[in-house]
Write a protein that holds these residues in place. Structure first.
Motif, PDB file in Angstrom:
ATOM      1  N   TYR B 201      51.705 -74.623 -31.351  1.00  0.00           N
ATOM      2  CA  TYR B 201      52.426 -74.682 -30.340  1.00  0.00           C
ATOM      3  C   TYR B 201      53.720 -73.656 -30.506  1.00  0.00           C
ATOM      4  O   TYR B 201      54.754 -73.217 -29.497  1.00  0.00           O
ATOM      5  CB  TYR B 201      53.061 -76.211 -30.193  1.00  0.00           C
ATOM      6  CG  TYR B 201      53.578 -76.747 -28.802  1.00  0.00           C
ATOM      7  CD1 TYR B 201      52.832 -75.195 -27.469  1.00  0.00           C
ATOM      8  CD2 TYR B 201      54.728 -76.856 -28.717  1.00  0.00           C
ATOM      9  CE1 TYR B 201      53.328 -76.089 -26.547  1.00  0.00           C
ATOM     10  CE2 TYR B 201      55.165 -77.663 -27.278  1.00  0.00           C
ATOM     11  CZ  TYR B 201      54.141 -76.655 -25.975  1.00  0.00           C
ATOM     12  OH  TYR B 201      55.019 -76.834 -24.697  1.00  0.00           O
ATOM     13  N   GLY B 244      45.067 -81.687 -24.921  1.00  0.00           N
ATOM     14  CA  GLY B 244      46.030 -81.724 -24.510  1.00  0.00           C
ATOM     15  C   GLY B 244      47.160 -80.392 -24.490  1.00  0.00           C
ATOM     16  O   GLY B 244      46.959 -79.825 -23.622  1.00  0.00           O
ATOM     17  N   ALA B 247      45.173 -77.106 -22.598  1.00  0.00           N
ATOM     18  CA  ALA B 247      46.164 -77.902 -21.369  1.00  0.00           C
ATOM     19  C   ALA B 247      47.256 -77.477 -21.400  1.00  0.00           C
ATOM     20  O   ALA B 247      47.872 -76.318 -20.537  1.00  0.00           O
ATOM     21  CB  ALA B 247      45.938 -78.852 -21.161  1.00  0.00           C
ATOM     22  N   LEU B 248      48.637 -77.653 -22.045  1.00  0.00           N
ATOM     23  CA  LEU B 248      49.759 -77.583 -21.774  1.00  0.00           C
ATOM     24  C   LEU B 248      49.831 -76.552 -22.386  1.00  0.00           C
ATOM     25  O   LEU B 248      50.905 -75.898 -21.864  1.00  0.00           O
ATOM     26  CB  LEU B 248      50.347 -78.068 -23.088  1.00  0.00           C
ATOM     27  CG  LEU B 248      51.818 -78.029 -23.454  1.00  0.00           C
ATOM     28  CD1 LEU B 248      52.522 -78.654 -22.084  1.00  0.00           C
ATOM     29  CD2 LEU B 248      52.548 -78.431 -24.798  1.00  0.00           C
ATOM     30  N   GLY B 285      43.292 -74.919 -17.559  1.00  0.00           N
ATOM     31  CA  GLY B 285      44.364 -76.638 -18.396  1.00  0.00           C
ATOM     32  C   GLY B 285      43.470 -77.112 -17.584  1.00  0.00           C
ATOM     33  O   GLY B 285      43.508 -78.626 -18.198  1.00  0.00           O
ATOM     34  N   MET B 289      42.414 -80.708 -19.896  1.00  0.00           N
ATOM     35  CA  MET B 289      43.160 -81.719 -20.046  1.00  0.00           C
ATOM     36  C   MET B 289      42.402 -82.901 -19.313  1.00  0.00           C
ATOM     37  O   MET B 289      42.134 -84.146 -19.440  1.00  0.00           O
ATOM     38  CB  MET B 289      44.070 -81.775 -18.302  1.00  0.00           C
ATOM     39  CG  MET B 289      45.100 -82.507 -18.315  1.00  0.00           C
ATOM     40  SD  MET B 289      46.306 -83.251 -19.383  1.00  0.00           S
ATOM     41  CE  MET B 289      47.099 -84.659 -19.357  1.00  0.00           C
ATOM     42  N   TYR B 304      50.958 -84.045 -26.704  1.00  0.00           N
ATOM     43  CA  TYR B 304      50.473 -83.098 -26.408  1.00  0.00           C
ATOM     44  C   TYR B 304      50.105 -83.622 -24.821  1.00  0.00           C
ATOM     45  O   TYR B 304      50.187 -82.632 -24.075  1.00  0.00           O
ATOM     46  CB  TYR B 304      50.165 -82.338 -26.936  1.00  0.00           C
ATOM     47  CG  TYR B 304      50.306 -81.835 -28.394  1.00  0.00           C
ATOM     48  CD1 TYR B 304      51.417 -81.059 -27.595  1.00  0.00           C
ATOM     49  CD2 TYR B 304      50.378 -81.990 -29.408  1.00  0.00           C
ATOM     50  CE1 TYR B 304      52.006 -79.940 -28.934  1.00  0.00           C
ATOM     51  CE2 TYR B 304      50.842 -81.346 -30.690  1.00  0.00           C
ATOM     52  CZ  TYR B 304      52.280 -80.843 -30.909  1.00  0.00           C
ATOM     53  OH  TYR B 304      52.166 -79.941 -31.778  1.00  0.00           O
ATOM     54  N   ALA B 308      51.136 -81.908 -21.056  1.00  0.00           N
ATOM     55  CA  ALA B 308      50.145 -81.740 -20.564  1.00  0.00           C
ATOM     56  C   ALA B 308      50.484 -81.754 -18.904  1.00  0.00           C
ATOM     57  O   ALA B 308      49.993 -81.278 -18.015  1.00  0.00           O
ATOM     58  CB  ALA B 308      48.725 -81.460 -21.105  1.00  0.00           C
TER      59      ALA B 308
END
Lengths: 109, 695
Positions: B201, B244, B247-248, B285, B289, B304, B308
């Protein structure tokens, strides 16, 4: 960067068999998981043709005579370089057998 | 670079994670594994130009690299711990040698499952806690992303030797610390993964919101982080947090095109053109999720997944107005419980500001003002400015935007914040009322408490005269001057100038510098009857301080002057109420009950002269009811019972000054009793009291 690969059928292309489906399925799954393959699909033979000339737009329904030229499938891929796209295209062509594909970079958002 | 070079490079980037991971499992050292993999690359660069690119270049590279690894292990034969491994590797080598050179290579050298596990192991190693963060980032990009040192250096706007050194040091540290090529043990799988997720990240964010440099984004880094995230998701498909994070990142990356304007300036989320959001990435995404939900523990989302979910909320809203801010605020509240960091709470404040209104958001932001981690964080004043602007407090908003612009290191962001500040009209006087401006002026942090109190006395008095609802823009210097003279026309020059200074400061702050134009400065005059005149200089020891603070001194001065000028009894003067004063006539109706009986002799009025007249308005400071002379503080419970309603000031809650206290203050300051003061001043000067007033 994104590349659009369009594929045309060949007259002497082999008929799709079980092996091709299995290999193709695994290939698509691998590229989707890796996030490379953004979109893919097959295209109907024929379709609708629009031709504009001056103020006129002529709309013609398929099928058309020159079916050899017709695009039968496409794939939109997200890659880091042209070479990566070429390598993916290479793997694709090895799976589907005779025929041709066209790779073009997609500009814009 | 030749075509073959570029092809080798592209294939290396696609395959490096798997190759290096497989080699590390064999040689147990990421540094050695990477060198061996590089050897294979060199071999490809030597052979491919002549033999042509092989049909399956990835497998070719893997095979050659593994052969080098076997050679390395053989050379390293003396190492006893490798013996067992060697037997296995030799067997594998024989298998490989059968394949290499022929038209087909051994493609399935490792089972996919163990291959993915190796990649995951490699991730844990390169994000290991023995390494500093920047080394983790560089090593991860190098080993798993296949980036060269110069590519990493470009992405982080630094020089290649620095990155190369960083990577070399990291490899050495891992070898020295004997970090095992294993999945770490731990009770909580999410916790084990957290360092890997954090690095991924971090790479994404460095690309998404570049902390330095002129461009707002470096999309290459975002893409690299996305690849790493997806690689991680493939390797650890049962971890909800991994999905997550993917997806984020997918959803945030979907806004890439929309979040910068034509000049590279940032476009905030709520004003972005949502048509430019990349629906393909959003869809991916959403898919990630759904995977996160499928494998996660219901009701216990990790940080996360929560982030997300917030990104999903935004992506689902077709317009900014459709955004489900209540849900987002709820998700942020959950996130703040898991990650109570200042940044998360700042974001929560933004969401609350949208869900419950800017005042609620501002209240939350203001709890963070002194958080040390946000001290130089440009988003804090940025968010505050936004909320203040929505509250109509443009003046403060502009200053916050200016502060934010100073704090950010990103040129595009700075330009944007400066533009926002400049877009607010200076003074923003069109909407703000006089009362609001006074409140905001006095609430400034930079005013010392004593200054604020002094300014407050002035401005509150003016506000009583002029009213609070008047728009600041329509306030003229003439109005101010009129109210000013009405309030302080008779005061001493020093007092006059003190009030004038307050008006000047207020005018400068509201960007109406001419506000005090009608109030000339007064030269301090030598007063014929200075307030403490009744006290013979000889009886006041040098250096005697006025009792209490300045306010008390003003009260004492007024009391003593009034006693001297009126000749009234101490009790009668202390009993005076504000509502009984008749300032223009310089007299007051007696309030003490005893006076009724003596009214025949003493009259119903207490009168005074210019000394008291000059002091009284300042003492009253806008009060309209209650005792003229107030005690220093509110009465305690015991005393409050003995006081009647008329003995309490309705504005301050303080009680009437008692005879005992007044006497004590007088004696400690001057050595005289109050009666003595009165008598000295009253003799022959006050017709109302007369020479026969009782002693």
């Amino acid at each position: 960067m994104r590349y659009l690969m369009t594929s045309r059928a060949s007259e002497n292309a082999k008929a799709p068999d079980e092996k091709l489906f299995a290999e193709m399925g695994a290939f698509i799954e691998e590229l989707s998981a890796a996030g490379v393959l953004l979109a893919t699909g097959g295209l109907e033979p024929g379709g609708v043709r629009l031709v504009s000339e001056g103020d006129d737009v002529t709309v013609t329904d398929g099928p058309f005579a020159e079916s050899k030229e017709a695009v039968v499938g496409f794939a939109l891929v997200e890659v880091r370089s042209k070479e990566e796209a070429v390598e993916l295209g290479r793997r694709f062509r090895r799976i589907v057998g005779d025929g041709e594909s066209m790779l073009q970079q997609v500009f814009g958002p | 670079m030749t075509d073959v070079h570029r092809t080798v490079d592209a294939i290396w980037k696609m395959e490096s994670a798997r190759i290096v991971a497989a080699l590390t499992r064999m040689v147990r050292d990421v540094g050695v594994a990477e060198e061996l993999a590089q050897d294979a690359l060199v071999a490809a660069l030597e052979q491919w130009p002549e033999s042509g690119v092989p049909d399956n270049p990835g497998a070719w590279l893997t095979t050659v690299a593994k052969r080098r690894a076997v050679d390395h292990i053989r050379r390293d034969r003396r190492s006893a711990e490798h013996d067992e491994l060697l037997a296995h590797d030799l067997a594998e080598r024989r298998r490989l040698e059968d394949g290499v050179g022929g038209p087909e290579y051994d493609l399935g050298a490792a089972e996919p499952a163990s291959e993915q596990e190796d990649v995951l192991r490699l991730m844990f190693v390169s994000c290991h806690s023995v390494l500093p963060t920047e080394a983790r980032v560089a090593l991860t990009l190098r080993l798993l992303g296949g980036l060269t040192a110069s590519e990493i250096a470009r992405a982080f706007l630094t020089v290649e030797p620095l990155i190369a050194r960083r990577i070399a040091t990291a490899k050495r540290t891992l070898a020295e610390e004997r970090v095992p090529f294993e999945l770490p043990d731990g009770a909580d799988p999410a916790e084990r993964l957290s360092s890997v997720l954090e690095v991924v990240y971090l790479i994404f964010n460095e690309g998404y919101s570049a902390t330095s440099g002129d461009d707002l984004m470096r999309p290459g880094l975002c893409l690299e982080a996305l690849r790493l995230g997806r690689l991680l998701a493939e390797s650890a498909p049962d971890e909800a947090e991994v999905h997550g994070l993917v997806a984020l990142m997918e959803i945030q990356a979907s806004r890439t095109a929309a979040r910068t304007g034509p000049a590279g300036e940032p476009v905030p989320l709520h004003t972005q053109n949502r048509g430019r959001w990349d629906r393909l990435l959003i869809r991916r995404g959403f898919a990630a999720m759904l995977r996160a939900r499928a494998v996660g523990t219901p009701g216990r989302p990790g940080p996360y997944v929560l982030q997300a979910a917030i990104a999903v909320c935004h992506a689902q809203a077709r317009t900014a107005e459709e955004t489900d801010w209540v849900r987002i605020a709820g998700l942020y509240a959950a996130l703040a419980r898991l990650l109570p960091t200042a940044v998360v709470r700042l974001n929560q404040a933004v969401a609350v500001g949208m869900a419950d209104g800017p005042a609620a958001g501002l209240a939350l932001v203001d709890t963070l003002t002194w958080d040390p981690t946000l001290r130089d964080y440009h988003l804090l004043p940025g968010v505050r400015g936004d909320l203040l602007l929505r509250l109509g407090r443009g003046e403060e908003a502009r200053r916050e935007f200016e502060r934010a612009a100073l704090l950010t290191g990103n040129a595009a962001e700075r330009a944007y914040l400066t533009r926002r500040a400049e877009a607010i009209p200076v003074g923003d006087a069109s909407t703000r009322t006089f009362g609001e401006a006074i409140d905001a002026f006095l609430a400034q942090d930079r005013l010392a408490p004593a200054t604020a109190r002094s300014y407050g006395q002035t401005l509150w008095r003016l506000r009583l005269s002029l009213g609070v609802g008047m728009p600041l823009a329509s306030l003229t210097a003439d109005q101010i001057a009129g109210a000013f003279r009405g309030s302080w026309g008779g005061v001493a020059a020093a007092t006059w100038n003190r009030h004038r200074a307050a008006v000047r400061a207020f005018g400068a702050w509201t960007h109406t510098p001419g506000l005090d134009a009608g109030i000339p400065q007064r030269m301090p005059e030598r007063r014929s009857a200075p307030a403490p005149a009744p006290i013979p200089p000889a009886t006041v020891p040098p250096g005697t301080a006025w009792p209490g603070d300045v306010e008390a001194a003003l009260r004492e001065r007024t009391l003593w002057t009034l006693l001297r000028e009126s000749g009234a009894t101490v009790a009668a003067v202390l009993a005076l109420n504000v509502q009984d004063l008749d300032l223009p006539e310089r007299r007051a109706r007696r309030a003490d009950r005893r006076s009724d009986r003596r009214s025949d002799r003493r009259g119903t009025w207490i009168t005074w002269r210019s000394g008291t007249a000059a002091l009284l308005p300042e003492l009253l400071n806008g009060r309209t009811r209650g005792p003229v002379f107030l005690a220093d503080r509110r009465p305690g419970p015991a005393r409050a019972g003995t006081l009647g309603a008329e003995d309490i000031c309705p504005q301050t809650g303080r009680g009437r000054l008692s005879y005992e206290r007044a006497e004590f203050l007088c004696k400690s300051a001057t050595g005289h009793s109050l009666r003595r003061l009165r008598d000295r001043g009253g003799e022959g000067t006050n017709p109302a009291a007369g020479p026969t007033s009782p002693r």
